[in-house]
Every structure is written in structure tokens, then in C-alpha cells.
Motif scaffolding. Structure first.
Motif, mmCIF file in Angstrom:
data_model
loop_
_atom_site.group_PDB
_atom_site.id
_atom_site.type_symbol
_atom_site.label_atom_id
_atom_site.label_comp_id
_atom_site.label_asym_id
_atom_site.label_seq_id
_atom_site.Cartn_x
_atom_site.Cartn_y
_atom_site.Cartn_z
ATOM 1 N N ASP A 85 58.873 54.142 -6.436
ATOM 2 C CA ASP A 85 57.459 53.829 -6.699
ATOM 3 C C ASP A 85 57.169 52.350 -6.443
ATOM 4 N N ALA A 86 58.096 51.489 -6.852
ATOM 5 C CA ALA A 86 57.882 50.058 -6.628
ATOM 6 C C ALA A 86 57.880 49.724 -5.141
ATOM 7 N N VAL A 87 58.769 50.358 -4.364
ATOM 8 C CA VAL A 87 58.804 50.108 -2.913
ATOM 9 C C VAL A 87 57.495 50.547 -2.265
ATOM 10 N N ASP A 88 56.977 51.686 -2.656
ATOM 11 C CA ASP A 88 55.690 52.132 -2.104
ATOM 12 C C ASP A 88 54.572 51.138 -2.440
ATOM 13 N N HIS A 89 54.556 50.657 -3.670
ATOM 14 C CA HIS A 89 53.529 49.706 -4.087
ATOM 15 C C HIS A 89 53.626 48.402 -3.301
ATOM 16 N N LEU A 90 54.833 47.842 -3.204
ATOM 17 C CA LEU A 90 54.996 46.564 -2.507
ATOM 18 C C LEU A 90 54.780 46.703 -1.008
ATOM 19 N N GLU A 91 55.210 47.792 -0.424
ATOM 20 C CA GLU A 91 54.969 47.988 1.011
ATOM 21 C C GLU A 91 53.476 48.054 1.308
ATOM 22 N N SER A 92 52.727 48.730 0.452
ATOM 23 C CA SER A 92 51.275 48.787 0.646
ATOM 24 C C SER A 92 50.649 47.396 0.543
ATOM 25 N N PHE A 93 51.111 46.608 -0.434
ATOM 26 C CA PHE A 93 50.567 45.262 -0.592
ATOM 27 C C PHE A 93 50.938 44.370 0.590
ATOM 28 N N ILE A 94 52.189 44.383 1.033
ATOM 29 C CA ILE A 94 52.616 43.541 2.155
ATOM 30 C C ILE A 94 51.928 43.974 3.446
ATOM 31 N N ALA A 95 51.741 45.276 3.640
ATOM 32 C CA ALA A 95 51.036 45.744 4.841
ATOM 33 C C ALA A 95 49.604 45.219 4.858
ATOM 34 N N ASP A 96 48.952 45.205 3.709
ATOM 35 C CA ASP A 96 47.590 44.677 3.631
ATOM 36 C C ASP A 96 47.574 43.175 3.929
ATOM 37 N N CYS A 97 48.568 42.444 3.442
ATOM 38 C CA CYS A 97 48.662 41.002 3.721
ATOM 39 C C CYS A 97 48.897 40.747 5.212
ATOM 40 N N ASP A 98 49.761 41.555 5.827
ATOM 41 C CA ASP A 98 50.019 41.386 7.261
ATOM 42 C C ASP A 98 48.773 41.689 8.093
ATOM 43 N N ARG A 99 47.976 42.640 7.653
ATOM 44 C CA ARG A 99 46.717 42.917 8.371
ATOM 45 C C ARG A 99 45.771 41.720 8.281
ATOM 46 N N ARG A 100 45.696 41.085 7.124
ATOM 47 C CA ARG A 100 44.852 39.904 6.984
ATOM 48 C C ARG A 100 45.359 38.764 7.864
ATOM 49 N N LEU A 214 51.578 30.210 -4.542
ATOM 50 C CA LEU A 214 51.147 31.289 -3.652
ATOM 51 C C LEU A 214 52.229 31.603 -2.622
ATOM 52 N N HIS A 215 52.698 30.555 -1.928
ATOM 53 C CA HIS A 215 53.696 30.778 -0.881
ATOM 54 C C HIS A 215 55.008 31.303 -1.487
ATOM 55 N N LEU A 216 55.471 30.701 -2.565
ATOM 56 C CA LEU A 216 56.703 31.162 -3.199
ATOM 57 C C LEU A 216 56.546 32.564 -3.782
ATOM 58 N N GLY A 217 55.337 32.869 -4.256
ATOM 59 C CA GLY A 217 55.104 34.220 -4.775
ATOM 60 C C GLY A 217 55.239 35.278 -3.688
ATOM 61 N N PHE A 218 54.684 34.990 -2.508
ATOM 62 C CA PHE A 218 54.835 35.941 -1.397
ATOM 63 C C PHE A 218 56.289 36.046 -0.954
ATOM 64 N N ILE A 219 56.999 34.928 -0.963
ATOM 65 C CA ILE A 219 58.436 34.987 -0.624
ATOM 66 C C ILE A 219 59.175 35.867 -1.625
ATOM 67 N N GLN A 220 58.842 35.686 -2.913
ATOM 68 C CA GLN A 220 59.495 36.496 -3.941
ATOM 69 C C GLN A 220 59.185 37.984 -3.759
ATOM 70 N N ILE A 221 57.936 38.301 -3.432
ATOM 71 C CA ILE A 221 57.552 39.704 -3.242
ATOM 72 C C ILE A 221 58.289 40.308 -2.046
ATOM 73 N N ARG A 222 58.347 39.554 -0.947
ATOM 74 C CA ARG A 222 59.025 40.078 0.249
ATOM 75 C C ARG A 222 60.536 40.242 0.007
ATOM 76 N N GLU A 223 61.126 39.243 -0.641
ATOM 77 C CA GLU A 223 62.556 39.361 -0.942
ATOM 78 C C GLU A 223 62.829 40.520 -1.908
ATOM 79 N N LYS A 224 61.957 40.691 -2.887
ATOM 80 C CA LYS A 224 62.125 41.794 -3.832
ATOM 81 C C LYS A 224 61.986 43.147 -3.130
ATOM 82 N N LEU A 225 61.070 43.205 -2.173
ATOM 83 C CA LEU A 225 60.898 44.452 -1.414
ATOM 84 C C LEU A 225 62.164 44.798 -0.632
#
Length: 373
Positions: A85-100, A214-225
Motif C-alpha cells: 500500500d505504501a509503494v502504491d501511494h508513493l509511486e502515485s505521488f512521485i509520478a505526479d511530481c514528475d509530471r509537474r 523541500l529538496h531533502l524531503g523529496f530525496i527521502q521520499i524517493r529513497e524510501k520508495l
């Protein structure tokens, strides 16, 4: 947050929902669908990016540190696979960030003046060096805050080397285009957090960006994913191995059961065959005994019949209906009878001879007596 609220949150995080017997809090379990599984794994973007320029606000699902403590306790006993469930949530969030990020790149291409490929490559080199300087400065500040002064000094020395390379790259970039165009701010989009970076940003601005929340938070999210993906793959492989092992054990048990059943069938067949053989032997022995008794009875009947026939028809032997044994027996009887008769006649003749001799002696004696007189 007050000191009391902080202490309450700390106790919840350490002891879970049942720390003070509050039944209303125990109504919602960590397995409930209303609970955020990313929060239980400490990787929800709503928590990580709170207070930044991209603050997402409050999460639609329940966040509770006590439920996270309950999950950590339960996950030690069994696998819950909340990582999916966490992977699905984070993948959706990162995909939205990459689209932006892609949209921001397209917008920059449309708004900024077009430059040649050679000039664009030189500008890209300057941007990469700026990014490297910003990361090194952020790392040096972090090491200094942790008390690692010597390592921070080494990082600053590397920063000076990168700065010299940046000056050379900027000189090449300035010589490749007019002065009026060089003074214009050339922007690029950060690939991690989709923020805008300028070509002429100073070191302080770069350090604030690459060391910012902000930047470190995105790094943490991507590494956690990435870590969650690896964990999911490992758990799936382990689960598949366990399933395969259980399947092999079941097949082995089934084979053992089949073997035992076949052996029991063979034993039962052998037992039935042995019992049939014993019954057959018993029946055959009974038949033999019956036949022997019938034969003995027949012999006895024939013997009696032969005796009766020999007594009733002694002088008229009939050999037509007699057997060979009866004929032999009757012949023996006849021979015995004749020998007996012959013996009796001889005895009578001997007695007669003796009587004659006795009479003659008597006569001689009388004659002798008369002569003497």
C-alpha cells in the motif's frame, strides 16, 4: 505543540494505543482501511513535506503515532505486507511530481530564448556544477551541525575545487554568447523536487535549496520508495519460497500417504489371499477327509459284502461281481478249507492205523498167553 502534547505523543509512539486503557482509541485498529499505511511506515508525503512550499495539508486517512507503535509490535510477530500500500501511494505521488517537472521544462522551453546546442551544453555544465556545489555545502552544514568539524572542513575544500571549475565553465559560457544574452537569468528545473534553479544563483541560494526541507524531503521520499520496492521484492521471494516449500512438504506428505495406502492395500490383499488360501486348504482337507471316510466306508461295505457272499455261497463262488481282492480272499479261504479237510482225513487215517496196530498187538498177546497154558 505544548510540552504535555509532546509527552503524550511520545508515550503513544512508545507504548501504543493501550497505554492508558482508553477504549475509544482502541476502536480503530492499525489494520483498518481508514489508517494511512504510509504513516505507519513513516513515509507519508503529508508528514515529510509539511511546512514547505509544497505542503500537502492534512492526510485524508488517519495518522496516529500510537497506531504506528501497534504496527511495529505486530510486524515483529508476522508479515503484514503494508509495504504494498505504501509503494502504491508513493509511486502515485512521485509520478505526479514528475509530471509537474516535465510541464515546467516545457514552459521554460516556450518562454526562454532559443540557444544553440553548443551553448546549451555549456549552460548545462554550469548548472551541474552549481548543483554539485549546493549539495556539498548542504552536506558540510549537516556535518558541522552534528559536530563533525574535520569532515566538514574536507567538504569545504572540495567546494573550493568545484568553484574553480565553475568559474572556468562560466567563462566558456560567457564567451560563447553575446553579453546582453548572458546577463539574462537562465533557469532550469530541479529533477528531484521540480523547483526552479538559476544559472547565476550564488552559493548561499544553492546551499539553501539543496539543504532545504523541500529538496531533502523529496530525496527521502524517493529513497524510501526504492527501499520499499526492494523490501516488497524480498518478501515476495521469501513468500514464494515458503509457498514452494509448503507445497513440496504437502506433496511429500501426499506421497507418503499414497505409499501407506498402497502398502495397506497390498497388506489387505495379501491377507485376503492368505485367508482364501487357508480356507481353500481347509476345504480341500475336509474334502480329503470326507473322501477318505467315504472310501473307508466303501471298503468296509465291500468287505462285509464279500464276507456275506463267501458264507452264503461257499460252494458256488461267483466271480462275476467280485473284485480281485474278494476273489483272492475267497481263494485263500477255499485253500484253507481244503487243507483243513485234508488234515482231518489224514488224522483219521493215522488214528485208524494206530487202532489196527493196537488190535494186532492185543491179539498177539492173547495168542502168547494161550500158548503158555
Amino acid at each position: 505543540m505544548s510540552a504535555q502534547a509532546q509527552m503524550r505523543a511520545l508515550l503513544d509512539q512508545l507504548m501504543g494505543t493501550a497505554r492508558d486503557g482508553d477504549e475509544t482509541r482502541q476502536r480503530v485498529k492499525f489494520t483498518d482501511e481508514r489508517v494511512c499505511k504510509s504513516h505507519l511506515l513513516n513515509c507519508c508525503p503529508h508528514d515529510i513535506l509539511s511546512g514547505t512550499r509544497m505542503d500537502l495539508g492534512e492526510c485524508a486517512k488517519t495518522h496516529d503515532l500510537a497506531l504506528r507503535a501497534d504496527y511495529e509490535i505486530a510486524s515483529k510477530a508476522r508479515e503484514l505486507f503494508f509495504e504494498l500500500d505504501a509503494v502504491d501511494h508513493l509511486e502515485s505521488f512521485i509520478a505526479d511530481c514528475d509530471r509537474r517537472t516535465e510541464l515546467a521544462k516545457k514552459r521554460l522551453v516556450e518562454t526562454q530564448d532559443e540557444i544553440s546546442a553548443e551553448v546549451a551544453a555549456k549552460a548545462e555544465t554550469v548548472h551541474e556544477l552549481n548543483e554539485e556545489i549546493g549539495k556539498l555545502l548542504a552536506k558540510a552544514e549537516q556535518l558541522g551541525a552534528e559536530g563533525n568539524v574535520d569532515e566538514a572542513q574536507l567538504i569545504l575544500q572540495e567546494v573550493e575545487k568545484v568553484r574553480s571549475r565553475k568559474r572556468d565553465a562560466e567563462e566558456e559560457y560567457r564567451n560563447s554568447m553575446p553579453a546582453s544574452s548572458f546577463q539574462q537569468q537562465k533557469l532550469r528545473v530541479c529533477e528531484v523536487c521540480s523547483a526552479y534553479l538559476g544559472l547565476h544563483d550564488n552559493d548561499r541560494r544553492l546551499a539553501d535549496h539543496f539543504g532545504g526541507k523541500l529538496h531533502l524531503g523529496f530525496i527521502q521520499i524517493r529513497e524510501k520508495l526504492e527501499a520499499l520496492k526492494k523490501t516488497v521484492i524480498d518478501k515476495q521471494e521469501k513468500r514464494n519460497q515458503d509457498r514452494l516449500k509448503r507445497r513440496e512438504e504437502r506433496e511429500k506428505e501426499e506421497r507418503m500417504k499414497t505409499r501407506t495406502k498402497s502398502r495397506s492395500r497390498e497388506r489387505s490383499r495379501e491377507h485376503r489371499s492368505r485367508s482364501r488360501e487357508r480356507r481353500r486348504r481347509r476345504s480341500s482337507s475336509r474334502e480329503r477327509r470326507r473322501s477318505s471316510r467315504s472310501r473307508s466306508r466303501d471298503r468296509e461295505r465291500r468287505r462285509r459284502h464279500s464276507r456275506s457272499c463267501s458264507k452264503g455261497h461257499r460252494h458256488e463262488p461267483s466271480t462275476r461281481h467280485k473284485s480281485s481282492r474278494d476273489r483272492e480272499r475267497s481263494s485263500r479261504d477255499h485253500s484253507r478249507e481244503r487243507s483243513r479237510k485234508r488234515g482231518s482225513s489224514e488224522r483219521r487215517q493215522d488214528s485208524r492205523d494206530q487202532n489196527g496196530r493196537t488190535d494186532s498187538r492185543r491179539a498177539q498177546d492173547r495168542d502168547r498167553d494161550t500158548g503158555d497154558l
